[in-house]
Motif scaffolding. Structure first.
Motif, PDB file in Angstrom:
ATOM      1  N   ILE A 202       5.048 -29.064  69.429  1.00 25.14           N
ATOM      2  CA  ILE A 202       6.192 -27.794  69.594  1.00 25.14           C
ATOM      3  C   ILE A 202       7.006 -27.251  67.973  1.00 25.14           C
ATOM      4  CG2 ILE A 202       8.296 -27.798  70.782  1.00 25.14           C
ATOM      5  CD1 ILE A 202       8.107 -30.462  71.983  1.00 25.14           C
ATOM      6  N   GLN A 203       6.913 -29.001  67.144  1.00 27.23           N
ATOM      7  CA  GLN A 203       7.259 -28.281  65.573  1.00 27.23           C
ATOM      8  C   GLN A 203       6.885 -27.132  65.063  1.00 27.23           C
ATOM      9  OE1 GLN A 203       8.019 -31.959  63.494  1.00 27.23           O
ATOM     10  NE2 GLN A 203      10.349 -31.963  64.079  1.00 27.23           N
ATOM     11  N   GLU A 204       5.227 -26.571  65.957  1.00 28.10           N
ATOM     12  CA  GLU A 204       4.129 -25.553  64.499  1.00 28.10           C
ATOM     13  C   GLU A 204       4.541 -24.541  65.742  1.00 28.10           C
ATOM     14  OE1 GLU A 204      -0.576 -24.176  64.686  1.00 28.10           O
ATOM     15  OE2 GLU A 204      -0.117 -27.071  65.825  1.00 28.10           O
ATOM     16  N   ALA A 205       4.634 -24.088  67.071  1.00 32.17           N
ATOM     17  CA  ALA A 205       5.114 -23.158  67.617  1.00 32.17           C
ATOM     18  C   ALA A 205       6.664 -23.027  67.330  1.00 32.17           C
ATOM     19  CB  ALA A 205       5.307 -23.588  69.044  1.00 32.17           C
ATOM     20  N   ILE A 206       7.800 -23.473  66.861  1.00 30.04           N
ATOM     21  CA  ILE A 206       8.646 -22.950  66.509  1.00 30.04           C
ATOM     22  C   ILE A 206       8.931 -22.513  64.842  1.00 30.04           C
ATOM     23  CG2 ILE A 206      11.062 -24.557  65.581  1.00 30.04           C
ATOM     24  CD1 ILE A 206      11.146 -25.862  67.821  1.00 30.04           C
ATOM     25  N   GLU A 207       7.495 -23.336  64.519  1.00 31.15           N
ATOM     26  CA  GLU A 207       7.959 -22.965  62.394  1.00 31.15           C
ATOM     27  C   GLU A 207       6.995 -21.093  62.491  1.00 31.15           C
ATOM     28  OE1 GLU A 207       5.494 -25.699  60.509  1.00 31.15           O
ATOM     29  OE2 GLU A 207       7.539 -27.404  60.536  1.00 31.15           O
ATOM     30  N   GLU A 208       6.638 -21.203  63.363  1.00 31.38           N
ATOM     31  CA  GLU A 208       5.758 -19.758  63.426  1.00 31.38           C
ATOM     32  C   GLU A 208       6.202 -18.791  64.590  1.00 31.38           C
ATOM     33  OE1 GLU A 208       2.300 -19.833  66.267  1.00 31.38           O
ATOM     34  OE2 GLU A 208       1.235 -21.494  65.440  1.00 31.38           O
ATOM     35  N   ALA A 209       7.282 -19.039  65.046  1.00 33.24           N
ATOM     36  CA  ALA A 209       8.409 -17.713  65.062  1.00 33.24           C
ATOM     37  C   ALA A 209       9.173 -18.326  64.331  1.00 33.24           C
ATOM     38  CB  ALA A 209       8.935 -18.733  66.906  1.00 33.24           C
ATOM     39  N   SER A 210       9.782 -18.486  63.838  1.00 30.41           N
ATOM     40  CA  SER A 210      10.462 -18.365  63.008  1.00 30.41           C
ATOM     41  C   SER A 210      10.203 -17.236  61.356  1.00 30.41           C
ATOM     42  CB  SER A 210      10.945 -19.385  61.648  1.00 30.41           C
ATOM     43  OG  SER A 210      10.902 -20.935  63.132  1.00 30.41           O
ATOM     44  N   LEU A 211       8.076 -17.958  61.352  1.00 28.23           N
ATOM     45  CA  LEU A 211       8.086 -16.751  60.034  1.00 28.23           C
ATOM     46  C   LEU A 211       8.243 -15.613  60.963  1.00 28.23           C
ATOM     47  CD1 LEU A 211       4.545 -18.781  59.759  1.00 28.23           C
ATOM     48  CD2 LEU A 211       6.918 -18.669  58.264  1.00 28.23           C
ATOM     49  N   LEU A 212       8.451 -15.182  61.947  1.00 30.36           N
ATOM     50  CA  LEU A 212       8.548 -13.615  62.453  1.00 30.36           C
ATOM     51  C   LEU A 212      10.128 -13.390  62.194  1.00 30.36           C
ATOM     52  CD1 LEU A 212       6.128 -13.787  65.518  1.00 30.36           C
ATOM     53  CD2 LEU A 212       5.699 -12.980  63.038  1.00 30.36           C
ATOM     54  N   GLU A 213      11.206 -14.154  62.470  1.00 28.53           N
ATOM     55  CA  GLU A 213      13.080 -13.883  62.266  1.00 28.53           C
ATOM     56  C   GLU A 213      12.888 -13.552  60.832  1.00 28.53           C
ATOM     57  OE1 GLU A 213      14.717 -13.106  65.460  1.00 28.53           O
ATOM     58  OE2 GLU A 213      12.040 -13.365  66.753  1.00 28.53           O
ATOM     59  N   ILE A 214      12.576 -14.745  60.368  1.00 24.77           N
ATOM     60  CA  ILE A 214      13.333 -14.354  58.983  1.00 24.77           C
ATOM     61  C   ILE A 214      12.896 -14.233  58.531  1.00 24.77           C
ATOM     62  CG2 ILE A 214      13.906 -16.838  56.593  1.00 24.77           C
ATOM     63  CD1 ILE A 214      15.696 -17.151  59.407  1.00 24.77           C
ATOM     64  N   PRO A 215      11.480 -13.195  57.610  1.00 25.88           N
ATOM     65  CA  PRO A 215      11.534 -12.075  57.188  1.00 25.88           C
ATOM     66  C   PRO A 215      12.114 -10.677  57.624  1.00 25.88           C
ATOM     67  CG  PRO A 215       9.213 -13.469  57.647  1.00 25.88           C
ATOM     68  CD  PRO A 215      10.442 -13.769  58.305  1.00 25.88           C
ATOM     69  N   GLU A 216      12.093 -11.035  58.969  1.00 23.71           N
ATOM     70  CA  GLU A 216      13.453  -9.725  59.266  1.00 23.71           C
ATOM     71  C   GLU A 216      14.367  -9.448  59.075  1.00 23.71           C
ATOM     72  OE1 GLU A 216      14.012  -6.106  61.179  1.00 23.71           O
ATOM     73  OE2 GLU A 216      11.667  -6.777  60.781  1.00 23.71           O
ATOM     74  N   LEU A 217      15.109 -10.685  58.589  1.00 23.53           N
ATOM     75  CA  LEU A 217      16.832 -11.280  58.469  1.00 23.53           C
ATOM     76  C   LEU A 217      16.560 -10.579  56.713  1.00 23.53           C
ATOM     77  CD1 LEU A 217      17.463 -14.003  60.258  1.00 23.53           C
ATOM     78  CD2 LEU A 217      18.090 -12.121  60.524  1.00 23.53           C
ATOM     79  N   GLU A 218      14.875 -11.369  56.341  1.00 24.31           N
ATOM     80  CA  GLU A 218      15.293 -11.095  54.493  1.00 24.31           C
ATOM     81  C   GLU A 218      15.033  -9.511  54.320  1.00 24.31           C
ATOM     82  OE1 GLU A 218      12.948 -14.393  53.582  1.00 24.31           O
ATOM     83  OE2 GLU A 218      14.887 -15.749  53.221  1.00 24.31           O
ATOM     84  N   ARG A 219      14.414  -8.656  54.861  1.00 23.05           N
ATOM     85  CA  ARG A 219      13.478  -7.979  54.777  1.00 23.05           C
ATOM     86  C   ARG A 219      14.204  -6.627  54.425  1.00 23.05           C
ATOM     87  NH1 ARG A 219      12.608  -2.438  57.730  1.00 23.05           N
ATOM     88  NH2 ARG A 219      13.926  -3.834  59.588  1.00 23.05           N
ATOM     89  N   ASN A 220      14.667  -6.351  52.710  1.00 18.91           N
ATOM     90  CA  ASN A 220      15.044  -5.026  51.989  1.00 18.91           C
ATOM     91  C   ASN A 220      16.146  -5.749  51.456  1.00 18.91           C
ATOM     92  OD1 ASN A 220      13.472  -3.178  53.629  1.00 18.91           O
ATOM     93  ND2 ASN A 220      14.934  -2.925  54.553  1.00 18.91           N
ATOM     94  N   LEU A 221      16.574  -7.157  51.268  1.00 18.39           N
ATOM     95  CA  LEU A 221      17.333  -8.310  50.225  1.00 18.39           C
ATOM     96  C   LEU A 221      17.143  -7.297  49.217  1.00 18.39           C
ATOM     97  CD1 LEU A 221      18.639 -10.593  52.272  1.00 18.39           C
ATOM     98  CD2 LEU A 221      19.564  -8.649  52.024  1.00 18.39           C
ATOM     99  N   PRO A 222      15.569  -7.780  48.558  1.00 14.60           N
ATOM    100  CA  PRO A 222      15.278  -7.690  47.207  1.00 14.60           C
ATOM    101  C   PRO A 222      15.606  -5.974  46.191  1.00 14.60           C
ATOM    102  CG  PRO A 222      13.639  -8.540  48.091  1.00 14.60           C
ATOM    103  CD  PRO A 222      14.355  -8.228  49.131  1.00 14.60           C
ATOM    104  N   VAL A 223      15.612  -5.065  47.639  1.00 13.12           N
ATOM    105  CA  VAL A 223      16.263  -4.314  47.454  1.00 13.12           C
ATOM    106  C   VAL A 223      17.193  -4.005  46.318  1.00 13.12           C
ATOM    107  CG1 VAL A 223      15.922  -1.761  47.786  1.00 13.12           C
ATOM    108  CG2 VAL A 223      14.191  -2.566  48.668  1.00 13.12           C
ATOM    109  N   LEU A 224      17.723  -4.255  47.661  1.00 13.30           N
ATOM    110  CA  LEU A 224      19.604  -4.676  46.930  1.00 13.30           C
ATOM    111  C   LEU A 224      19.632  -5.063  45.667  1.00 13.30           C
ATOM    112  CD1 LEU A 224      20.849  -5.310  50.283  1.00 13.30           C
ATOM    113  CD2 LEU A 224      20.728  -3.079  49.068  1.00 13.30           C
TER     114      LEU A 224
END
Length: 317
Positions: A202-224
């Protein structure tokens, strides 16, 4: 009788003073300015006015002795107010002044020199990604309050109704709901297949979903972050090159006109101010967005651990 006439003429000439001068601009040519309104205001409120001619000169006679404040105005130029002058009877007071042309958009940005283009690119980039990140974070907000959402999921799991919990996740939306939905669907799939499921799966499924959600939130922050660091450097570069130009002028022509020298230095410092103007909001929003991402990550970690433990306990029972 002749003596009386001479005395009368001397008394008339001493009844006031003359204030005159020339008004020019602050350019290198120091061109005269025509049509400038001069106001000479005394301590008692008495006002004398004059206007410059084509050669930029003005003259006002018959001003009573006393202390006055001179103010000058003209459309297209910055006003100068409250310049003191003392008038004496029979005195001829020469009072020259300078006026600075008001900047329009074109002339203002011309002061930046070649640094204008990288600073303009930084400002456009920062504004674009700040708006884009704000839209992303607003869109990713859950439609249900976090506490209410967790309570609803927990209630569905106590009733062993996994699909109701999945429906709640779909209704809420947002990163947390999407991550929990992945874990619940993996658990539901194991139930359909009538097999045992481990906590790690179950944790593996949650971590896989997190790998899709968190990068979307962090996108373009390095540019700023990059823009926040680079913008002051571009501004400093413009200041350094401007100061080099100013001191080269001093070496060639001396310091005969301090006002002109001060104007050149102020234009050089303008680029630093512009760089900081771009960098400060950029840094503020970068830190704000970064804190939002960290809060989402902590929230996902805590809630998912709680839900996984509840699923495993239910599986054991």
């Amino acid at each position: 009788m002749s003596a009386d006439l001479v005395f009368a003429q001397d008394g008339a000439g001493a009844s006031g003073g003359t204030v005159r001068g020339q008004i020019v601009d602050t350019s290198t040519a120091q061109s005269p300015i025509e049509g400038v309104e001069i106001r000479i205001v005394g301590a008692d409120g008495a006002e004398h006015t004059a206007t410059t001619d084509a050669s930029g000169e003005y003259e006002q006679s018959g001003i009573p002795a006393g202390r006055y404040l001179i103010s000058i105005y003209r459309d297209g130029y910055g006003p100068r107010e409250g310049k003191p002058v003392t008038v004496v009877n029979g005195g001829d007071h020469f009072f020259p002044l300078k006026m600075t042309k008001k900047d329009n958009i074109v002339t203002f940005f011309q002061k930046f020199g070649f640094v204008f283009w990288p600073l303009a690119l930084c400002s456009i980039t920062a504004l674009t990604f700040i708006i884009e990140r704000l839209f992303t974070f607003v869109r990713s907000r859950s439609r249900i309050g976090t506490e209410q959402f967790i309570a609803s999921i927990a209630d569905s799991l106590r009733k062993e109704n996994i699909m109701e919990a999945v429906s709640t996740c779909e209704e809420a939306g947002g990163p947390l709901a999407n991550v929990l939905k992945a874990g619940l669907l993996r658990y539901s799939q194991a139930q359909i297949e009538e097999r045992d499921i481990s906590k790690e799966e179950i944790q593996e499924a949650i971590e896989e979903a997190s790998l899709l959600e968190i990068p979307e939130l962090e996108r373009n922050l390095p540019v700023l972050g990059t823009v926040a660091v680079v913008s002051p450097l571009f501004g400093l570069l413009g200041t350094v090159t401007g100061m080099i130009s100013a001191f080269t002028t001093i070496a060639l022509e001396g310091t005969g006109d301090p006002q002109q020298l001060a104007g050149g230095i102020s234009q050089a410092l303008l680029t630093t101010a512009a760089g900081l103007t771009v960098a400060i909001p950029c840094l503020i929003f970068f830190q704000l967005f970064d804190s939002w991402v960290n809060r989402h990550m902590v929230e996902i970690s805590q809630v998912s651990t709680e839900i996984v433990n509840q699923l495993i306990v239910g599986e054991s029972n």
